[in-house]
Scaffold this active site. Structure first.
Site, PDB file in Angstrom:
ATOM      1  N   TYR A  19       0.829  -1.210   0.000  1.00  0.00           N
ATOM      2  CA  TYR A  19       0.000   0.000   0.000  1.00  0.00           C
ATOM      3  C   TYR A  19       0.863   1.259   0.000  1.00  0.00           C
ATOM      4  CZ  TYR A  19      -3.068  -3.730   1.553  1.00  0.00           C
ATOM      5  OH  TYR A  19      -3.733  -4.925   1.659  1.00  0.00           O
ATOM      6  N   TYR A 150     -13.553  -6.627   4.055  1.00  0.00           N
ATOM      7  CA  TYR A 150     -12.264  -6.775   3.355  1.00  0.00           C
ATOM      8  C   TYR A 150     -12.020  -8.267   3.165  1.00  0.00           C
ATOM      9  CZ  TYR A 150      -7.359  -6.941   2.215  1.00  0.00           C
ATOM     10  OH  TYR A 150      -6.178  -7.208   1.570  1.00  0.00           O
TER      11      TYR A 150
HETATM   12  N1  PMP Z   1      -9.693 -11.998   4.245  1.00  0.00           N
HETATM   13  C1  PMP Z   1      -9.554 -11.321   5.393  1.00  0.00           C
HETATM   14  C2  PMP Z   1     -10.715 -11.232   6.333  1.00  0.00           C
HETATM   15  C3  PMP Z   1      -8.342 -10.708   5.717  1.00  0.00           C
HETATM   16  O1  PMP Z   1      -8.217 -10.013   6.854  1.00  0.00           O
HETATM   17  C4  PMP Z   1      -7.245 -10.846   4.818  1.00  0.00           C
HETATM   18  C5  PMP Z   1      -5.906 -10.210   5.097  1.00  0.00           C
HETATM   19  N2  PMP Z   1      -5.895  -9.080   5.887  1.00  0.00           N
HETATM   20  C6  PMP Z   1      -7.433 -11.567   3.639  1.00  0.00           C
HETATM   21  C7  PMP Z   1      -8.669 -12.137   3.392  1.00  0.00           C
HETATM   22  C8  PMP Z   1      -6.331 -11.724   2.639  1.00  0.00           C
HETATM   23  O2  PMP Z   1      -5.328 -12.521   3.122  1.00  0.00           O
HETATM   24  P1  PMP Z   1      -3.866 -12.464   2.509  1.00  0.00           P
HETATM   25  O3  PMP Z   1      -3.315 -11.113   2.861  1.00  0.00           O
HETATM   26  O4  PMP Z   1      -3.141 -13.596   3.160  1.00  0.00           O
HETATM   27  O5  PMP Z   1      -3.996 -12.647   1.028  1.00  0.00           O
END
Ligand code: PMP
Length: 437
Positions: A19, A150
């Protein structure tokens, strides 16, 4: 230029951090090692800082660092093999982990697909849902979710992430347009008949009804919306969403990548909801933060539907590093530790300590709200956080924190002791007070 200067210069010149802008990358701290709940950091001026990790490395290092049991599991597995492909081969760590996950989750979830990151787990979950409906001969191509969520940064997860937070406007015409109900009223304890909940439910039912035949699945993070805004919401709202899906022939997908493995006080947040999903995504803390691994669990019905001839006869996914044996072995050791450490009392202690420690922030003029759920503590400001200043100020107080948007939050490792939890509270409150007032 010394070694340290050279390292920082090379980082600035060539490394793209998450980011971040390549033209204005900011200055990271150098992490040199980590043990227990402490990170050994070095700043650009060469000074060494030891900081309590209030972030659990983006929420996954639940047992802290250099954990003897996890190190031993890694070393044992390294002596056998660190990786093999999973096509046509299987191995004990993956089989044992699948058995373990099936045992820990509701009876209905029987089949496990191991992927290599949270985002890919969500990709796979969404693909399963779409493929299942292809098999049923139904044209259901849309997902139904709520604002403020998210689910990851690759395209399918991004398409169900909050449209504003996920910057959908950048990808108009490229990103599939899914259905977003309003965010449920904030707070886990909002009554089912609270006017805000009644209004939310009415709006949500109206939106769903208008698209019921198009919806392949409802996808949500139960109870805690993490990276979308650290929002807690009522299990009732999750039940409403799940019942809409079930009434109208759609699937329920729970993304427990952030909530899974104890963070909200129960092993999985869905236990607070009382709904068994058709598909569930796990990641992050699965390996205690040692290696990247995720798992998608689904029911027999989903697995058989996706495997039907009409659905293509197979789940068309297979990442190179899926079911990495090293990661699976560490995950097994992490699950042992989670149980041996009695994560429920660890997280209850975090909740009590954070509630106490963050309370003074409620008196600050810059603070909109302070909230705590399980091992998650949040100070929400009335304005965007000055991230560099708040981070530096907390670091001076011996705590590593990485705020975003208007949120200064902490998700400490479960093993963080009471004095360190107090130190986290003091550092977060002090940093907010000094930087924002
Ligand atoms: N789903 C949720 C609820 C998350 O919090 C995250 C990561 N913050 C992800 C999916 C994505 O995971 P990654 O960063 O391992 O791809």
């Amino acid at each position: 230029m010394g070694d340290l200067g050279r390292l920082f210069a090379l980082d600035q010149a060539h490394v793209w951090h998450p980011y971040s802008s390549a033209s204005d990358p900011g200055v990271p701290c150098l992490a040199e090692s980590a043990a227990g709940v402490r990170l050994a950091l070095r700043l650009r001026d060469g000074s060494a800082v030891e900081a309590i990790d209030a972030m659990s490395s983006w929420w996954c290092a639940i047992h802290g660092y250099a954990v003897p049991e996890l190190d031993a599991a890694a070393q044992r597995q390294l002596g056998r093999m660190s990786h093999v492909m999973f096509g046509g081969l299987t191995h004990e760590p993956a089989v044992a982990l699948a058995e373990r996950l099936v045992g820990l989750t509701p009876e209905a979830l029987q089949r496990v697909f191991f992927a290599d990151s949270g985002s890919v787990a969500v990709e796979v979950a969404m693909k399963m849902a779409l493929q299942l409906h292809v098999g049923r001969g139904a044209r259901r191509t849309r997902f139904f979710t709520i604002r403020g969520g998210y689910h990851g940064d690759t395209f399918s997860p991004m398409s169900v992430t909050d449209p504003v937070g996920g910057m959908h406007s950048l990808f108009t015409g490229i990103l599939p347009e899914h259905l977003f109900a309003p965010a449920p009223p904030a707070g886990v304890d909002v009554a089912d008949d609270d006017p805000a909940m009644v209004e939310w439910e009415r709006a949500t039912r109206r939106l769903y009804a208008a698209h019921a035949d198009e919806v392949a699945a409802v996808i949500v993070e139960p109870v805690l919306q993490g990276a979308g805004g650290m929002r807690f919401y009522s299990p009732y709202a999750v039940r409403v969403l799940a019942s809409l899906a079930r009434e109208h022939g759609a699937l329920v997908i729970f993304d427990e990548i952030a909530t899974g493995f104890g963070r909200t006080g129960t092993l999985f947040a869905m236990e607070q909801v009382g709904v068994v999903p058709d598909i569930m995504c796990l990641g992050k803390a699965l390996t205690g933060g040692y290696l990247t691994l995720s798992a998608v669990l689904c029911t027999r019905e989903v697995a058989e539907g996706v495997s039907s001839e009409r659905a293509g006869g197979a789940l068309m996914h297979g990442p190179t590093f899926m079911a990495n044996p090293l990661a699976c072995s560490i995950a097994l050791a992490s699950l042992d530790l989670l149980q041996a450490n009695d994560f429920r009392s660890q997280v209850a202690a975090l909740q009590a300590g954070l509630t106490r420690g963050l309370a003074p922030a409620t008196g600050l003029s810059s603070v909109r709200e302070v909230r705590v759920l399980g091992g998650v503590g949040v100070i929400q400001l009335r304005e965007p956080v000055r991230v560099a200043q708040v981070t530096a100020s907390a670091l001076q107080r011996g705590v590593w924190v990485r705020p975003f948007r208007d949120l200064v939050y902490t998700m400490p490792p479960f093993v963080t002791g009471p004095d360190d939890v107090s130190a986290i509270g003091e550092a977060l409150v002090g940093a907010v007070r000094d930087v924002h007032g």
